[in-house]
Enzyme design. Structure first.
Site, short mmCIF file in Angstrom:
data_model
loop_
_atom_site.label_atom_id
_atom_site.label_comp_id
_atom_site.label_asym_id
_atom_site.label_seq_id
_atom_site.Cartn_x
_atom_site.Cartn_y
_atom_site.Cartn_z
N ARG A 1 6.83 -3.87 6.55
CA ARG A 1 7.98 -2.97 6.50
C ARG A 1 8.92 -3.17 7.68
NH1 ARG A 1 6.18 2.67 8.09
NH2 ARG A 1 6.38 1.58 10.09
N PHE B 1 -7.34 13.58 6.59
CA PHE B 1 -6.80 12.87 7.75
C PHE B 1 -6.78 11.36 7.49
CE2 PHE B 1 -7.78 10.56 11.67
CZ PHE B 1 -6.72 10.94 12.48
#
Length: 415
Positions: free
Chosen positions: A212, A285
């Site tokens: 990315r 998480f």
């Protein structure tokens, strides 16, 4: 919340965004009173708002340990990322960082914005670290030492082969997976996961970030950061920076797809790691960032915008992931949806199409065999969300205002 245009295009983002905003306000009110802990939790929310929200759900002792672990490694990463620091200065700092965390007089000014504040005021992190139990401190010190040494190695070494790429990602992210597994085990909430599975959890996230962030890294001043392995990009261009030039768009997209296909190798291990978790808060998480990664890869795949600007999931979709991710069934559903999205973008003429499709089909098979893909579940793939007229827009904003008022008074702890 998300932009007005995005909300109007995706109206079912409203409620998750609203819950996320309220959860963020609630998390900010939970910041401890002690100066060093107040600094750490405030800084955590500044450097990663979404991580700061998810971490708040962990039990108090584990939450503190994970918070400090994250900040220590962000500080280490800030030193590594600052290309203005000479190699002669940077390498000794990276190698000795595991000792600096015990020294509440130590600081080193580097980085920008909130990261500069973190480095200038690092004594707060050291003081909080010294408050932790011995098991937590030992795990954090060990991972920091190994990561610093690995980063130092790659300051002086380029990422040439895929093995180099995996090794670099192990040092900067796989070790994070190993460290978190040690912290979870030290808390008594989980069995100790294997190093192999823990490593894959980190590698999948890191490879997604490297893909990315191509343009940001290659344009770094005064010196480019180059993490894509030569073994992959040299099949398409002569120099890594050539991928950003318009005349190389076709080759750039093929190289990008090759990188995404490589990252998909780690998904099966990640699904196995998450399926073994028992504690609901630890599960969320771990699971939320993994879903964000497969979603980001689905957006990046075959997308020339990776070489033109920023490609990331919209805030409303992020809010949905945080809101919906509670069980392993939710994870299987999300991975199935995003792998379907990615699969729909595969061009049969792409040189890696067969390999990409094979890896996606293996992921989809695991998700299907889990039995989680029921017709009642909410999909992340919605065919048509546009076409809302002005009257409906007004109604939606009235509903939004009512929901916001209601949730502010009645659901302070919700996500």
């Amino acid at each position: 919340m998300g932009s007005l245009g995005a909300i109007l295009k995706h109206p079912d983002d409203f409620y998750p965004l609203l819950k996320l905003k309220i959860a963020a306000r609630h998390a900010e009110k939970q910041i401890p009173s002690e100066p060093h802990w107040a600094f750490c939790y405030s800084m955590l929310h500044k450097v990663s708002r979404s991580f700061g929200l998810v971490i708040q759900q962990l039990g108090p002792q584990l939450r503190d340990a994970v918070c400090i672990f994250y900040l220590v490694l962000r500080a280490l990463d800030t030193v590594e990322d600052d290309t203005s620091i000479s190699t002669e200065v940077k390498v000794p700092i990276l190698m000795a960082f595991h000792r600096h965390i015990y020294d509440n007089d130590w600081h080193f000014s580097c980085g920008t914005k909130e990261y500069k504040v973190l480095m200038d005021e690092f004594h707060h992190v050291s003081n909080a670290f010294l408050d932790l139990g011995s098991g937590y401190k030992e795990a954090i010190e060990d991972i920091t030492m190994r990561m610093g040494a690995g980063m130092a190695k790659f300051i002086c070494k380029e990422v040439e082969t895929i093995d180099d790429y995996d090794e670099y990602c192990h040092y900067v992210a796989g070790l994070v997976g190993l460290g978190l597994s040690k912290l979870f085990h030290a808390s008594g909430a989980e069995d100790l996961a294997t190093d192999s599975l823990s490593n894959s959890m980190g590698l999948f996230l890191q490879k997604t970030n490297i893909i990315r962030d191509y343009l940001e890294d290659i344009n770094e001043i005064p010196k480019s950061r180059m993490f894509w392995p030569r073994q992959i990009w040299s099949k398409y261009v002569d120099k890594l920076e050539d991928l950003k030039y318009e005349e190389n768009s076709g080759k750039a997209v093929q190289c990008l797809n090759d990188m995404v296909t490589n990252a998909l190798l780690h998904v099966e291990d990640c699904l196995k790691y998450m399926s073994d978790l028992r504690d609901p808060a630890i599960f969320r998480f771990c699971a939320i960032p993994q879903i964000m990664s497969i979603g980001t890869l689905a957006l990046c795949y075959n997308n020339i915008q990776v070489f033109r600007g920023v490609v990331k999931m919209r805030r409303g979709l992020t809010a949905k992931v945080i809101d919906r991710t509670n069980t392993m069934s939710d994870v299987y559903g999300a991975f199935f949806d995003f792998s379907c999205m990615l699969k729909s973008k595969v061009d049969n003429n792409d040189p890696n199409a067969t390999k990409t499709l094979s890896r996606l089909e293996a992921i989809q098979k695991i998700c299907k065999n889990s039995g989680a893909l029921t017709t009642k579940r909410k999909s992340y793939i919605i065919e048509n969300e546009s076409g809302y007229n002005s009257t409906l827009i007004v109604i939606l904003f009235i509903i939004l205002a009512i929901l916001y008022a209601y949730l502010s008074s009645n659901l302070p702890n919700s996500l």
